[in-house]
Design an enzyme around this catalytic site. Sequence first.
Site, mmCIF file in Angstrom:
data_model
loop_
_atom_site.group_PDB
_atom_site.id
_atom_site.type_symbol
_atom_site.label_atom_id
_atom_site.label_comp_id
_atom_site.label_asym_id
_atom_site.label_seq_id
_atom_site.Cartn_x
_atom_site.Cartn_y
_atom_site.Cartn_z
ATOM 1 N N HIS A 117 105.406 71.462 39.431
ATOM 2 C CA HIS A 117 106.530 71.295 38.893
ATOM 3 C C HIS A 117 107.234 70.180 39.707
ATOM 4 O O HIS A 117 107.185 70.274 40.870
ATOM 5 C CB HIS A 117 107.294 72.755 38.719
ATOM 6 N N GLU A 128 117.499 72.548 42.290
ATOM 7 C CA GLU A 128 116.600 73.273 42.561
ATOM 8 C C GLU A 128 116.187 73.554 43.937
ATOM 9 O O GLU A 128 115.456 74.483 44.082
ATOM 10 C CB GLU A 128 115.339 72.512 41.699
HETATM 11 P P1 CMP Z 1 107.528 71.879 34.061
HETATM 12 O O1 CMP Z 1 107.689 70.577 34.806
HETATM 13 O O2 CMP Z 1 107.412 73.074 35.237
HETATM 14 O O3 CMP Z 1 108.689 72.287 33.282
HETATM 15 C C1 CMP Z 1 108.784 73.100 32.073
HETATM 16 C C2 CMP Z 1 107.446 73.813 32.030
HETATM 17 O O4 CMP Z 1 107.031 74.278 30.849
HETATM 18 C C3 CMP Z 1 106.529 72.659 31.914
HETATM 19 O O5 CMP Z 1 106.171 72.126 33.196
HETATM 20 C C4 CMP Z 1 105.081 73.201 31.400
HETATM 21 O O6 CMP Z 1 104.417 74.026 32.381
HETATM 22 C C5 CMP Z 1 105.539 74.315 30.492
HETATM 23 N N1 CMP Z 1 105.413 74.162 29.106
HETATM 24 C C6 CMP Z 1 104.689 75.054 28.412
HETATM 25 N N2 CMP Z 1 104.676 74.525 26.822
HETATM 26 C C7 CMP Z 1 105.423 73.303 27.099
HETATM 27 C C8 CMP Z 1 105.585 72.303 25.967
HETATM 28 N N3 CMP Z 1 105.183 72.552 24.709
HETATM 29 N N4 CMP Z 1 106.327 71.136 26.402
HETATM 30 C C9 CMP Z 1 106.893 71.273 27.535
HETATM 31 N N5 CMP Z 1 106.635 71.895 28.813
HETATM 32 C C10 CMP Z 1 105.945 73.190 28.355
#
Ligand code: CMP
Length: 140
Positions: A117, A128
């Site tokens: 992330h 964050e």
């Molecule tokens: P991150 O950048 O940690 O932010 C939100 C997280 O949700 C993303 O990475 C993914 O790990 C998770 N995620 C799961 N499904 C989706 C989706 N359809 N679109 C965006 N994020 C998703």
Amino acid sequence: MALERTLSIIKPDATRRNLTGAINAKLEGAGLRIVAQRRVRLTTAQAEAFYAVHRERPFFRDLVTFMVSGPVVAQVLEGENAVARNREVMGATNPANAAPGTIRKEFAESIEANSVHGSDSAENAAIEIAFFFSALDIVG
Ligand code: CMP
């Protein structure tokens, strides 16, 4: 260009496969300095709070379950334009769309288990970073 800090999390799919060092090498190779780092096992309440912005999204419950399924490594990264630079080296959220050489292209298992992330703006980075670290933990 501005010296910035951003929050990075190495997610449970990556810690499970012992990829912390490989991911850190990618981050450092992109010119980012790891100025704070801690390995933690998030509680459900903590994962829900961290991802509160996604609370209404259909993937929220699965995301929280995934993020508490194993240890994560939270990091503060510092460098010129660190927010954008980290997003570049991470690659697209969905590894199917990530550019060659990026962390997600090389290591992510799926759009959910996507290994890392990174904060999406300097404003969110400050929020964050404060979620995981106090000022004394960050050694630039
Ligand atoms: P991150 O950048 O940690 O932010 C939100 C997280 O949700 C993303 O990475 C993914 O790990 C998770 N995620 C799961 N499904 C989706 C989706 N359809 N679109 C965006 N994020 C998703």
